[in-house]
Design a protein around this motif. Structure first.
Motif, short mmCIF file in Angstrom:
data_model
loop_
_atom_site.label_atom_id
_atom_site.label_comp_id
_atom_site.label_asym_id
_atom_site.label_seq_id
_atom_site.Cartn_x
_atom_site.Cartn_y
_atom_site.Cartn_z
N GLN A 106 0.84 -1.20 0.00
CA GLN A 106 0.00 0.00 0.00
C GLN A 106 0.87 1.25 0.00
N GLN A 107 1.96 1.24 0.80
CA GLN A 107 2.84 2.41 0.84
C GLN A 107 3.59 2.60 -0.47
N ARG A 108 3.96 1.50 -1.12
CA ARG A 108 4.65 1.63 -2.41
C ARG A 108 3.76 2.31 -3.44
N ARG A 109 2.45 2.09 -3.35
CA ARG A 109 1.52 2.74 -4.28
C ARG A 109 1.43 4.24 -4.01
N ARG A 110 1.89 4.65 -2.85
CA ARG A 110 1.87 6.08 -2.50
C ARG A 110 3.23 6.73 -2.76
N MET A 111 4.11 5.99 -3.44
CA MET A 111 5.44 6.48 -3.79
C MET A 111 5.51 6.75 -5.29
N PHE A 125 3.28 12.92 -2.34
CA PHE A 125 3.14 14.28 -1.83
C PHE A 125 3.40 14.33 -0.34
N THR A 126 3.93 15.48 0.08
CA THR A 126 3.98 15.84 1.50
C THR A 126 3.32 17.18 1.74
N ASN A 127 2.92 17.85 0.64
CA ASN A 127 2.24 19.13 0.70
C ASN A 127 1.04 19.05 -0.24
N CYS A 128 -0.15 19.41 0.26
CA CYS A 128 -1.36 19.22 -0.53
C CYS A 128 -2.31 20.39 -0.32
N PHE A 161 -1.38 23.23 -5.27
CA PHE A 161 -0.16 22.44 -5.45
C PHE A 161 -0.29 21.14 -4.69
N ILE A 162 0.19 20.07 -5.29
CA ILE A 162 0.33 18.80 -4.59
C ILE A 162 1.65 18.17 -5.03
N GLY A 163 2.51 17.91 -4.05
CA GLY A 163 3.83 17.36 -4.37
C GLY A 163 4.65 17.21 -3.11
N HIS A 184 1.11 20.74 5.18
CA HIS A 184 2.10 19.66 5.01
C HIS A 184 1.67 18.46 5.86
N ILE A 185 2.22 17.30 5.56
CA ILE A 185 2.01 16.14 6.42
C ILE A 185 3.31 15.86 7.19
N ALA A 186 3.15 15.25 8.34
CA ALA A 186 4.32 14.92 9.17
C ALA A 186 5.02 13.68 8.61
N LEU A 187 6.34 13.69 8.69
CA LEU A 187 7.17 12.53 8.36
C LEU A 187 7.82 12.02 9.64
N LEU A 188 7.84 10.71 9.82
CA LEU A 188 8.40 10.12 11.04
C LEU A 188 9.15 8.84 10.66
#
Length: 611
Positions: free
Chosen positions: A532-537, A546-549, A553-555, A596-600
């Motif tokens: 599932q995560q690979r499909r979001r890459m 995306f990390t900004n939506c 702009f989305i990217g 933005h979304i958080a990255l962890l």
């Protein structure tokens, strides 16, 4: 004497857990005007202000739609009740609302069915797990109410004795006194009810009110919207350099987690830019509580935040995160341009904040990178005297980086030198945003990397480079970070009016940096979550889609880079996809309070190889 001139609320819609601070305009005894409080503990010329908050409860039960919190619910998902999903998330205002939200709503059922019941069937925390099981059914009528939601913990609403003390005001309506301070934080008991705020000046000697009572009513209290929890996904400790021990396993020790998050400064969160976000969800009193709940819920050992206003750092984030065991470091952007933009108000200037858990790390050293100073040095060295003003106008953008050297307190057993200090270097930056200044972005990133190289030479130390780089995958700054160099024919190099990028062969660094989230693309092994995560890459760049939506702009702009010779990735916070967001919405939203979304990422330290 002291008198009240005006009272109004910063937002018409009160939200559970978000402090309400009414705007109260006072005339002092000397006829001056102020908004400062005059508490009983510090009366002014013999007068002070008295405040009261009431919850107005009607005999008629009201439930609020979980998707459209300003609307009254007419439908309830019965499976949510069976699965012990929080009841507030089971309500919908119409069949269309439920149908439109189904892709998001069914995630609650799926996670409830797979979660382990660890907390007696109740939600562990806002960003924790759900428990129990079920699949979707709705009832045609409204059943139940939100009365089974408990009092929110940790709320302080003034010295309120022996509540509730109720007064019957009219048939079918009861007022419960719930607070006696100027501010009030709605609890779950308030959901669906109207609040009333009263204030009056009081004679300190006689304790008799002076003048009439001023009051204002809120709309019905709504529950704080919350997104589906984001889980950590194991990536099997992928070692991109392939260093293995004698048993063909990565030899690792010392696990810790790092969060990077651009939280969207209040100064930038305007209704003009984010017109699609409800005004109450865009207000800072709401967003700061929602952001804090999210950040705390990730339980990160190290937190790198961008766009943190200096007043919000001092008054909110530093003291609140201190309560949770974090020590704080901060660097405000330099202010040559920003003071002009914000009318000389230094408190509105944002910067980078780095927090670390005191029980996991200790602070060794702090470095501050001011790109304005680097620009001055660069122009003095390589720009002709007559062109320096033009060069500085292009290069001075007030961006900064905050670098912290930390020492780990956790065990590093199993290394070749078990007694050796385990240091860690964490860089936190926010690179210039302007898309037409590609040369400035690249120069800032290169300047930061050359500074980090100097630290690497002086100490054998793992490194993390986190932040909002305002650069998409494949851009020159991204290529420099990920590859250590830039192809001579890269199109971004064509934008170089000052000649600071030539020759391209000088744009290199020797740090073995790898993007943490590229581990999703490289990870081997079965599992629905990984697939599932690979499909979001993006398969062409091995970075998130995306990390900004936003609507415009989305990217991907945000990254966590790490030195792959000294660290390896164990797990990553799952990415969002567009289906994870509410239908027809962008960020920020009532659920997610930044654009933005958080990255962890969870890392392990590697033992150094003997040479």
């Amino acid at each position: 004497m002291l008198s009240v001139l005006r009272v109004h609320l910063p937002s018409e819609i009160p939200i559970v857990g978000c402090e309400i601070t009414p705007y109260v305009l006072l005339r002092r005894p000397d006829n001056s005007i102020t908004t400062e409080d005059v508490p009983e503990s510090a009366p002014l010329d013999g007068y002070f202000m008295r405040y009261k908050w009431y919850r107005i409860q009607s005999d008629r039960k009201v439930a609020i739609c979980s998707v459209h919190p300003t609307e009254q619910a007419t439908l309830q998902c019965l499976v949510c009740l069976k699965a012990k999903v929080p009841v507030a998330k089971s309500y919908h205002c119409s069949p269309k609302c439920f149908s439109d939200a189904w892709q998001h709503h069914r995630v609650l059922h799926e996670r409830a069915s797979s979660a382990v019941n660890e907390n007696g069937g109740e939600e562990e925390e806002l960003f924790g797990r759900f428990n129990s099981s079920g699949s979707g059914v709705i009832s045609a009528g409204l059943s139940g109410s939100t009365s089974n939601l408990g009092q929110s913990p940790g709320l302080s609403n003034g010295p309120v004795p022996l509540y509730p003390s109720s007064t019957e005001r009219s048939s079918g309506e009861t007022w419960f006194e719930v607070g006696r301070s100027r501010t009030y934080t709605p609890s779950a008991d308030d959901i669906g009810h109207v609040l009333r705020f009263e204030c009056v000046a009081v004679d300190a000697e006689t304790r008799i009110p002076i003048g009439s009572v001023n009051s204002i009513m809120t709309s019905r209290v709504i529950p704080a919207p919350s997104p589906s929890p984001r889980r950590m996904i194991q990536v099997n400790g992928v070692d991109v350099l392939g260093h293995l021990d004698a048993d063909n396993r990565a030899s690792l020790s010392g696990t810790f987690t790092v969060l990077s998050y651009n939280i969207l400064a209040d100064a930038y969160a305007t209704s003009d830019i984010y017109s699609y976000c409800p005004s109450w969800a865009l207000s800072w009193p709401y967003r700061r509580q929602n952001l804090l709940r999210e950040i705390i819920g990730y339980h990160a050992d190290i937190i790198c935040l961008q766009e943190v206003q200096s007043d919000h750092f001092d008054e909110f984030f530093a003291p609140e995160l201190d309560k949770h065991g974090y020590q704080a470091l901060y660097k405000k952007k330099t202010s040559e341009l920003l003071l002009q933009i914000y009318s000389g108000n230094p408190q509105a200037i944002d910067g980078c904040a780095t927090f670390f858990r005191r029980d996991r790390f200790s602070h060794v050293k702090k470095y501050e990178v001011e790109f304005n100073k680097a620009a001055q040095s660069l122009t003095d060295a390589v720009i002709a005297t007559g062109q320096r003003k033009i060069a500085l106008n292009r290069l001075i953008k007030d961006n900064i980086a905050l670098i912290a050297v930390l020492e780990a307190k956790f065990s590093n057993q199993g290394t070749d030198n078990p007694g050796k200090r385990q240091l860690l270097c964490v860089a936190n930056t926010h690179v210039n945003v302007h898309q037409d200044l590609k040369d400035v972005k690249l120069w800032q990133v290169h300047t930061l990397l050359k500074g980090l190289e100097k630290i690497a030479v002086s100490a054998d130390i793992p490194m993390l480079v986190c932040g909002d780089f305002n650069s998409v995958p494949g851009s020159a700054p991204h290529a420099l970070l990920a590859m250590g160099k830039i192809e001579q024919l890269h199109p971004d190099l064509a934008v170089d009016p000052l000649g600071i990028l030539r020759p391209a062969s000088k744009l290199t660094h020797q740090l073995p940096l790898v993007s943490a989230y590229s581990s999703f693309a490289r990870a081997m092994g079965p599992g629905f979550s990984l697939e599932q995560q690979r499909r979001r890459m993006d398969p062409s760049t091995n970075e998130p889609l995306f990390t900004n939506c936003t609507r415009d702009f989305i990217g991907t702009l945000d990254y966590i880079f790490y030195t792959a010779d000294s660290l390896t990735v164990e797990s990553l916070l799952e990415l969002l996809d567009e289906e994870s967001l509410r239908k027809d919405t962008a960020l920020p939203s009532p659920e997610w309070s930044s654009d933005h979304i958080a990255l962890l990422a969870e890392f392990r330290c590697k033992p150094r190889i003997r040479r």
